[in-house]
Design a protein around this motif. Structure first.
Motif, PDB file in Angstrom:
ATOM      1  N   VAL A 164      52.293  -6.940  42.848  1.00 39.35           N
ATOM      2  CA  VAL A 164      53.982  -6.493  43.766  1.00 39.35           C
ATOM      3  C   VAL A 164      54.508  -6.282  42.266  1.00 39.35           C
ATOM      4  CG1 VAL A 164      56.059  -6.437  44.256  1.00 39.35           C
ATOM      5  CG2 VAL A 164      54.184  -7.376  45.455  1.00 39.35           C
ATOM      6  N   ARG A 212      53.015 -11.260  42.244  1.00 30.60           N
ATOM      7  CA  ARG A 212      54.513  -9.999  41.240  1.00 30.60           C
ATOM      8  C   ARG A 212      53.470 -10.312  39.907  1.00 30.60           C
ATOM      9  NH1 ARG A 212      57.772 -12.675  36.455  1.00 30.60           N
ATOM     10  NH2 ARG A 212      58.226 -10.439  35.853  1.00 30.60           N
ATOM     11  N   MET A 268      53.512 -15.555  41.924  1.00 32.23           N
ATOM     12  CA  MET A 268      53.558 -15.240  40.416  1.00 32.23           C
ATOM     13  C   MET A 268      52.920 -15.910  38.974  1.00 32.23           C
ATOM     14  SD  MET A 268      57.322 -14.914  39.200  1.00 32.23           S
ATOM     15  CE  MET A 268      58.210 -16.829  39.941  1.00 32.23           C
ATOM     16  N   LYS A 307      51.105 -11.409  48.090  1.00 33.54           N
ATOM     17  CA  LYS A 307      51.832 -10.239  47.172  1.00 33.54           C
ATOM     18  C   LYS A 307      51.582 -10.626  45.897  1.00 33.54           C
ATOM     19  CE  LYS A 307      54.115  -9.916  50.731  1.00 33.54           C
ATOM     20  NZ  LYS A 307      54.601 -10.061  51.711  1.00 33.54           N
ATOM     21  N   MET A 315      57.469 -11.214  47.649  1.00 37.70           N
ATOM     22  CA  MET A 315      55.853 -11.805  47.074  1.00 37.70           C
ATOM     23  C   MET A 315      55.703 -13.523  47.212  1.00 37.70           C
ATOM     24  SD  MET A 315      58.233 -12.691  43.481  1.00 37.70           S
ATOM     25  CE  MET A 315      57.219 -13.501  42.744  1.00 37.70           C
TER      26      MET A 315
END
Ligand code: PCA
Length: 331
Positions: A190, A172, A209, A170, A206
């Motif tokens: 996300v 970010r 990122m 996931k 998350m």
């Protein structure tokens, strides 16, 4: 040399409402600008903005008072540009990529792997600024200054060495650019605002990122986040602007003083950003995050994704892209 083809592509032709009239007279004849920002008061951008406000007050001999409202207290980060345009607040600071839907040229600083240093980021801003000024002028706004975030690196909870490692992650995201990158990597985007990153990391919302070292430090992402790869993907900028109406309501000497102080704020911000890039990376390391280089395989794949992203961008933006990238690569 690395992304010369972009230039080739270009060359080919490819509920708080303070109305503007409510410039409250706190002191006889004193104008007041509220400046809305979506970032925290402790963020280096906001500290620089507060300093700008103090300098404005001194330089205009108190003809203008500035009140900075941080943390999305007036409007959300992504709504700030529209709020200033609509006259709901006098001035604002937001990240340029928050406005790419309406002002595509604002996204020039978030194309991955084009700019690799502060010096090149400066050059890009010089070339991007005239187009941005036109776009802002058309919407009744004036640009005061812009300052970059430190270079964007890759944070992960688990080591990554190939593209497939992102498949079940996931990721970010903080704007359309990062959403598109997550999609290209096959990760699930996300959306998490900068001020909520710490919470999102600790609650497992998350796994990865792309953002700056300073944002990782500010949100204390250590613990769940174990790796930081220094990929220097891009240097996104925050921009500070005011409604033309508020600006033009000032006496000419005050207008000149504001612009002079804005240039100082821009210079100061760039220096701080560069210094923080170094110290924040060391701070991540001191808190147990492994700071690493990405594998050559992944680097090659990232560059390829960057090229794909650039092609899409140049195609969607058209001649404004060539106005920036032809001189960026050839002059
Ligand atoms: N920090 C902000 C924008 C870019 C950056 O370095 C964020 O993560 O939202």
């Amino acid at each position: 040399m690395k992304t010369l083809w972009i230039a080739a592509l270009c060359a080919a032709g490819l509920s708080y409402v303070s109305t503007l009239h409510a410039q409250a007279n706190t002191q006889a004849g004193q104008a007041v600008w509220k400046i809305a920002t979506g970032y925290r008061a402790e963020s280096f951008h906001t500290e620089n903005l507060v300093q700008f406000g103090r300098d404005v007050e001194a330089a205009t001999k108190r003809q203008l008072h500035i009140e900075v409202v941080p943390n999305g207290g007036l409007f959300k980060l992504n709504d700030i540009r529209q709020a200033v345009q609509d006259g709901k607040v006098e001035a604002g600071e937001t990240i340029m990529t928050s406005m790419v839907k309406d002002i595509p040229v604002a996204g020039a600083d978030s194309i991955p792997f084009v700019v690799g240093s502060y010096k090149r980021a400066q050059r890009l801003w010089q070339l991007q600024r005239p187009g941005m000024e036109r776009e802002f002028a058309q919407r009744g706004m004036k640009i005061l200054y812009a300052v970059p975030w430190p270079p964007q690196g890759l944070y992960t909870t688990r080591p990554v060495s190939t593209l497939t490692d992102f498949k079940n992650m996931k990721m970010r995201t903080y704007n359309q650019t990062t959403v598109r990158i997550a999609e290209m990597l096959g990760a699930t985007p996300v959306d998490v605002a900068m001020v909520d990153v710490g919470k999102a990391v600790s609650s497992g919302r998350m796994d990865t990122m792309i953002t700056s070292a300073v944002t990782g430090v500010e949100n204390k992402v250590w613990g769940p986040i174990k790796y930081y790869y220094e990929i220097n993907a891009w240097y996104p900028k925050n921009i500070v602007f005011v409604s033309a109406k508020s600006f033009e309501a000032l006496a000419p000497d005050a207008q000149a003083a504001v612009m002079k102080v804005a240039t100082d704020a821009e210079n100061r911000g760039w220096i701080t950003s560069e210094a923080l890039a170094q110290t924040s990376t060391r701070e991540l390391q001191a808190n147990g995050i492994k700071v690493e280089r990405i594998s050559t395989d992944l680097e090659t794949d990232f560059k390829r994704l960057g090229e794909r992203f650039s092609r899409e961008w140049v195609r969607s933006v058209g001649h404004q892209a060539s106005d920036i990238f032809v001189p960026y690569y050839f002059n």
